[in-house]
Design a protein around this motif. Structure first.
Motif, PDB file in Angstrom:
ATOM      1  N   GLN A 195       0.836  -1.201   0.000  1.00  0.00           N
ATOM      2  CA  GLN A 195       0.000   0.000   0.000  1.00  0.00           C
ATOM      3  C   GLN A 195       0.873   1.253   0.000  1.00  0.00           C
ATOM      4  O   GLN A 195       2.081   1.167   0.210  1.00  0.00           O
ATOM      5  N   PRO A 196       0.282   2.436  -0.251  1.00  0.00           N
ATOM      6  CA  PRO A 196       1.060   3.674  -0.154  1.00  0.00           C
ATOM      7  C   PRO A 196       1.685   3.814   1.236  1.00  0.00           C
ATOM      8  O   PRO A 196       1.034   3.527   2.246  1.00  0.00           O
ATOM      9  N   ALA A 197       2.928   4.234   1.277  1.00  0.00           N
ATOM     10  CA  ALA A 197       3.625   4.333   2.559  1.00  0.00           C
ATOM     11  C   ALA A 197       4.687   5.415   2.486  1.00  0.00           C
ATOM     12  O   ALA A 197       5.238   5.704   1.425  1.00  0.00           O
ATOM     13  N   ILE A 198       4.959   6.004   3.637  1.00  0.00           N
ATOM     14  CA  ILE A 198       6.104   6.895   3.790  1.00  0.00           C
ATOM     15  C   ILE A 198       7.316   6.032   4.121  1.00  0.00           C
ATOM     16  O   ILE A 198       7.232   5.115   4.948  1.00  0.00           O
ATOM     17  N   VAL A 199       8.421   6.294   3.464  1.00  0.00           N
ATOM     18  CA  VAL A 199       9.665   5.562   3.712  1.00  0.00           C
ATOM     19  C   VAL A 199      10.715   6.565   4.183  1.00  0.00           C
ATOM     20  O   VAL A 199      10.887   7.635   3.586  1.00  0.00           O
ATOM     21  N   THR A 200      11.405   6.224   5.246  1.00  0.00           N
ATOM     22  CA  THR A 200      12.496   7.052   5.741  1.00  0.00           C
ATOM     23  C   THR A 200      13.628   6.147   6.199  1.00  0.00           C
ATOM     24  O   THR A 200      13.511   4.912   6.139  1.00  0.00           O
ATOM     25  N   ASP A 201      14.723   6.711   6.635  1.00  0.00           N
ATOM     26  CA  ASP A 201      15.858   5.919   7.076  1.00  0.00           C
ATOM     27  C   ASP A 201      16.552   6.620   8.225  1.00  0.00           C
ATOM     28  O   ASP A 201      16.140   7.705   8.640  1.00  0.00           O
ATOM     29  N   THR A 202      17.595   5.982   8.735  1.00  0.00           N
ATOM     30  CA  THR A 202      18.349   6.579   9.842  1.00  0.00           C
ATOM     31  C   THR A 202      19.840   6.659   9.524  1.00  0.00           C
ATOM     32  O   THR A 202      20.658   6.810  10.422  1.00  0.00           O
ATOM     33  N   SER A 203      20.198   6.546   8.246  1.00  0.00           N
ATOM     34  CA  SER A 203      21.608   6.482   7.842  1.00  0.00           C
ATOM     35  C   SER A 203      22.351   7.777   8.144  1.00  0.00           C
ATOM     36  O   SER A 203      21.781   8.868   8.091  1.00  0.00           O
ATOM     37  N   GLY A 204      23.654   7.646   8.375  1.00  0.00           N
ATOM     38  CA  GLY A 204      24.482   8.808   8.674  1.00  0.00           C
ATOM     39  C   GLY A 204      24.882   9.615   7.463  1.00  0.00           C
ATOM     40  O   GLY A 204      25.472  10.689   7.595  1.00  0.00           O
ATOM     41  N   SER A 205      24.607   9.116   6.264  1.00  0.00           N
ATOM     42  CA  SER A 205      24.824   9.869   5.032  1.00  0.00           C
ATOM     43  C   SER A 205      23.544   9.828   4.217  1.00  0.00           C
ATOM     44  O   SER A 205      22.772   8.880   4.325  1.00  0.00           O
ATOM     45  N   LYS A 206      23.330  10.835   3.346  1.00  0.00           N
ATOM     46  CA  LYS A 206      22.012  10.957   2.747  1.00  0.00           C
ATOM     47  C   LYS A 206      21.984  10.947   1.222  1.00  0.00           C
ATOM     48  O   LYS A 206      21.003  10.490   0.638  1.00  0.00           O
ATOM     49  N   ARG A 207      23.006  11.449   0.549  1.00  0.00           N
ATOM     50  CA  ARG A 207      22.905  11.588  -0.903  1.00  0.00           C
ATOM     51  C   ARG A 207      22.700  10.254  -1.608  1.00  0.00           C
ATOM     52  O   ARG A 207      21.873  10.138  -2.525  1.00  0.00           O
ATOM     53  N   ALA A 208      23.415   9.220  -1.181  1.00  0.00           N
ATOM     54  CA  ALA A 208      23.347   7.932  -1.874  1.00  0.00           C
ATOM     55  C   ALA A 208      21.972   7.297  -1.742  1.00  0.00           C
ATOM     56  O   ALA A 208      21.414   6.772  -2.714  1.00  0.00           O
ATOM     57  N   ILE A 209      21.372   7.339  -0.555  1.00  0.00           N
ATOM     58  CA  ILE A 209      20.067   6.704  -0.387  1.00  0.00           C
ATOM     59  C   ILE A 209      18.965   7.532  -1.034  1.00  0.00           C
ATOM     60  O   ILE A 209      17.985   6.987  -1.557  1.00  0.00           O
ATOM     61  N   VAL A 210      19.105   8.851  -1.064  1.00  0.00           N
ATOM     62  CA  VAL A 210      18.130   9.685  -1.773  1.00  0.00           C
ATOM     63  C   VAL A 210      18.162   9.367  -3.261  1.00  0.00           C
ATOM     64  O   VAL A 210      17.116   9.270  -3.921  1.00  0.00           O
ATOM     65  N   ASP A 211      19.350   9.169  -3.809  1.00  0.00           N
ATOM     66  CA  ASP A 211      19.469   8.781  -5.219  1.00  0.00           C
ATOM     67  C   ASP A 211      18.775   7.450  -5.469  1.00  0.00           C
ATOM     68  O   ASP A 211      18.035   7.294  -6.451  1.00  0.00           O
ATOM     69  N   ALA A 212      18.989   6.465  -4.598  1.00  0.00           N
ATOM     70  CA  ALA A 212      18.375   5.151  -4.762  1.00  0.00           C
ATOM     71  C   ALA A 212      16.859   5.224  -4.651  1.00  0.00           C
ATOM     72  O   ALA A 212      16.140   4.523  -5.369  1.00  0.00           O
ATOM     73  N   ALA A 213      16.365   6.079  -3.769  1.00  0.00           N
ATOM     74  CA  ALA A 213      14.925   6.170  -3.527  1.00  0.00           C
ATOM     75  C   ALA A 213      14.161   6.779  -4.704  1.00  0.00           C
ATOM     76  O   ALA A 213      12.936   6.627  -4.787  1.00  0.00           O
ATOM     77  N   ARG A 214      14.857   7.434  -5.619  1.00  0.00           N
ATOM     78  CA  ARG A 214      14.178   7.994  -6.796  1.00  0.00           C
ATOM     79  C   ARG A 214      13.566   6.900  -7.669  1.00  0.00           C
ATOM     80  O   ARG A 214      12.682   7.177  -8.478  1.00  0.00           O
ATOM     81  N   LYS A 215      14.006   5.674  -7.505  1.00  0.00           N
ATOM     82  CA  LYS A 215      13.491   4.567  -8.306  1.00  0.00           C
ATOM     83  C   LYS A 215      12.243   3.919  -7.688  1.00  0.00           C
ATOM     84  O   LYS A 215      11.678   2.999  -8.278  1.00  0.00           O
ATOM     85  N   LEU A 216      11.832   4.376  -6.512  1.00  0.00           N
ATOM     86  CA  LEU A 216      10.639   3.823  -5.878  1.00  0.00           C
ATOM     87  C   LEU A 216       9.388   4.170  -6.684  1.00  0.00           C
ATOM     88  O   LEU A 216       9.302   5.252  -7.274  1.00  0.00           O
TER      89      LEU A 216
END
Length: 301
Positions: A110-131
């Motif tokens: 179902q629709p969901a908000i996804v977040t993370d707790t990683s100490g760096s952000k650019r790499a996971i933001v790039d990956a999340a664009r494919k969601l």
């Protein structure tokens, strides 16, 4: 935090005694990775929102500990248990969080908000664009860490008075950012919104450089004086190297995903240390650095 590939074995549901609490921001909270941060989020969420369902995903041995601690309601080592989660919090090490992004589509229905707790952000933001569009990703980084990691060190008050950084793309507005800000605030944290690149530049200096410096310092001192020498150390060394107890596996991922900004921070520190080394006989540069350090130290909370 120890999350590994799922084995499709769901563990029993805990049925705790419920108490009155705040209206839930999210009805079903999925947390992948129950280490210090993920475990503390789980403990706090179950105390504050007993009407919410807290779903934990990790290795079976970690899940058994989490259930004994009453940190979660549902335990599984398979992401399919997140099928109806309203929010998914990726709390494994940084590279594992990035890899988990690719598995959300087939497991969260179902629709969901996804977040993370990683100490760096650019790499996971790039990956999340494919969601797929049904997901809204907002990077997150609660600055409530401690010197030692692991579920056994988790506690519900870990985030009290600490910053919780949110790194959405765009102008930082929207329902997902508002909900996550409210979530963090209710857990006791102080939410702040900034761009992913700004986060990585800032945290390279505020967090990543101090960690690497403390660990390197402890390694050099320990190798130099040995156990008998360390027995003579005062509180200054212990205070300065408190972070040296941190586990390498978490910081290896942070270093790899923020190498450029950490490299620049290390270069700046190395330049200052080289100045000190050259100036030892006279002490002029030493005085300048100590004066600047004393001035900036006053601004730390």
């Amino acid at each position: 935090m120890g999350f590994i590939a799922p084995m499709s074995t769901q563990l029993p549901i805990i049925q705790p005694v419920r108490r009155e609490a705040q209206t839930p921001i999210f009805q079903k909270i999925g947390i992948v990775g129950l280490g210090l941060i993920g475990g503390s989020i789980a403990l706090a969420a179950r105390q504050i929102w007993p009407a919410s369902l807290v779903i934990g995903v990790d290795r079976k041995d970690v899940l058994e500990t989490a259930m004994r601690l009453h940190a979660i309601d549902v335990a599984a080592d398979d992401l399919i248990v997140l099928a109806e989660a309203d929010v998914v919090i990726l709390a494994a090490p940084a590279k594992q969080n990035i890899a988990l992004i690719a598995d959300l589509d087939e497991n969260v229905r179902q629709p969901a908000i996804v977040t993370d707790t990683s100490g760096s952000k650019r790499a996971i933001v790039d990956a999340a664009r494919k969601l797929p569009p049904r997901f809204t990703f907002v990077g997150g980084h609660p600055l409530g860490g401690a010197a030692k990691a692991g579920l056994e060190h988790a506690r519900a008050d870990l985030f009290n008075g600490r910053p919780w950084l949110l790194t959405p793309e765009g102008d930082g507005s929207g329902e997902a950012v508002e909900k996550l800000s409210a979530f963090a605030r209710t857990l006791g944290a102080e939410p702040h919104v900034l761009a992913p690149a700004a986060h990585d530049r800032l945290l390279a200096l505020l967090s990543h450089l101090p960690q690497l410096t403390a660990s390197a310092l402890m390694a050099v001192v320990g190798e130099g004086v040995g156990e008998r020498g360390l027995a003579l150390a005062g509180r200054g060394l212990a205070d300065t190297t408190r972070l040296a107890s941190s586990p390498a596996e978490i910081w290896r991922d942070v270093a790899a995903t923020n190498a450029d900004e950490i490299g620049a921070a290390l270069d700046a520190l190395i330049a200052v240390l080289e100045d000190l080394r050259r100036d030892l006989p006279r002490g002029d540069r030493l005085s300048d650095i100590f004066t600047a350090a004393n001035r900036w130290r006053q601004f730390l909370k």
